[in-house]
Design a protein around this motif. Structure first.
Motif, short mmCIF file in Angstrom:
data_model
loop_
_atom_site.label_atom_id
_atom_site.label_comp_id
_atom_site.label_asym_id
_atom_site.label_seq_id
_atom_site.Cartn_x
_atom_site.Cartn_y
_atom_site.Cartn_z
N PHE A 1 0.79 -1.23 0.15
CA PHE A 1 0.03 -0.01 0.03
C PHE A 1 0.77 1.29 -0.13
O PHE A 1 0.73 2.31 -0.74
N ARG A 2 1.75 1.46 0.99
CA ARG A 2 2.94 2.38 0.74
C ARG A 2 3.39 2.46 -0.47
O ARG A 2 3.70 3.74 -0.85
N ARG A 3 4.05 1.39 -0.94
CA ARG A 3 4.75 1.52 -2.22
C ARG A 3 4.00 2.01 -3.27
O ARG A 3 4.48 3.02 -4.05
N ILE A 4 2.68 1.69 -3.63
CA ILE A 4 2.06 2.33 -4.46
C ILE A 4 1.57 4.01 -4.37
O ILE A 4 1.53 4.27 -5.19
N HIS A 5 1.58 4.38 -3.26
CA HIS A 5 1.26 5.64 -2.88
C HIS A 5 2.70 6.31 -3.19
O HIS A 5 2.48 7.52 -3.84
#
Length: 235
Positions: free
Chosen positions: A138-142
């Motif tokens: 989730f953090r990587r996508i953002h």
């Protein structure tokens, strides 16, 4: 219809300044004030919306600042190309802010997407706050979203300046500078559309875990609890 309603403000921000300039210029207004008045439409709308919400976000602050600068430039200069170039400054600031937030590990796209992702549902809001701490994906996508859009905005700012100061006329510069913006907008929307299902799946899983009692109430974490408190206060 919902998708059209979402895109309408963005399309208006692209169309209104361009169409407004040509209309005002045809009515006899000089280039500097035609560009200023037409380009201020989005700023006025943003200022009104900020007053209604009693809250000014980063984008709102930039747009309102651009409105003030536009009027100041119109009063201080007789160069329409300089007035036209003002938007490139704010594109660069916005792109830089997106990249800086990604480098700091707190991408702007994460809080910006929260209202759309949660839609006022308190359980969904808890899941959205908690998933930041739990999901590296989730953090990587953002981080990727903020980085790609930020780079695109910086590139558009530079290209916009080149077009403005090399176009054969102000009228040519007005419409030609918007073409890369349309391409950037289409690319950003396409990128977001590709990532939304992944983000939704991660939040859905966290929401299901919270609803079933598999997550402890304090598992949201310090940052998550702080975000939930801010969200509750804003509502």
């Amino acid at each position: 219809m919902k998708r059209l309603a979402t895109l309408l403000p963005l399309l208006l921000d692209l169309v209104v300044p361009t169409a407004g300039y040509f209309l005002l210029h045809a009515l006899g207004m000089d280039d500097v004030w035609a560009l200023t008045v037409a380009g201020s439409a989005a700023g006025v709308t943003t200022a009104v919306n900020s007053v209604r919400r009693r809250r000014v976000d980063l984008l709102g602050a930039l747009v309102c600042a651009e409105l003030v600068l536009s009027i100041g430039l119109a009063l201080a200069t007789d160069s329409p190309r300089l007035v036209l170039a003002r938007a490139a400054l704010y594109l660069a600031i916005g792109g830089g802010a997106l990249l800086a937030s990604s480098a700091a590990g707190r991408p702007i796209t994460y809080p910006a997407a929260e209202p759309m992702a949660t839609k006022g549902d308190p359980v969904r809001a808890r899941a959205y706050a908690a998933v930041w701490d739990r999901s590296a994906e989730f953090r990587r996508i953002h981080v990727r979203l903020s980085s790609f859009v930020g780079i695109g905005m910086l590139a558009y700012a530079a290209l916009r300046l080149v077009i403005i100061f090399t176009a054969s006329s102000v009228a040519d510069a007005v419409w030609a500078q918007e073409v890369p913006g349309i391409v950037l907008l289409a690319g950003a929307l396409g990128l977001i559309r590709l990532q939304v299902p992944k983000l939704r799946r991660i939040v859905d899983a966290e929401e299901a875990a919270l609803s079933s009692g598999d997550r402890a109430p304090d598992a949201v974490g310090t940052d998550g609890r702080a975000r939930l408190t801010r969200n509750a206060d804003s509502r």
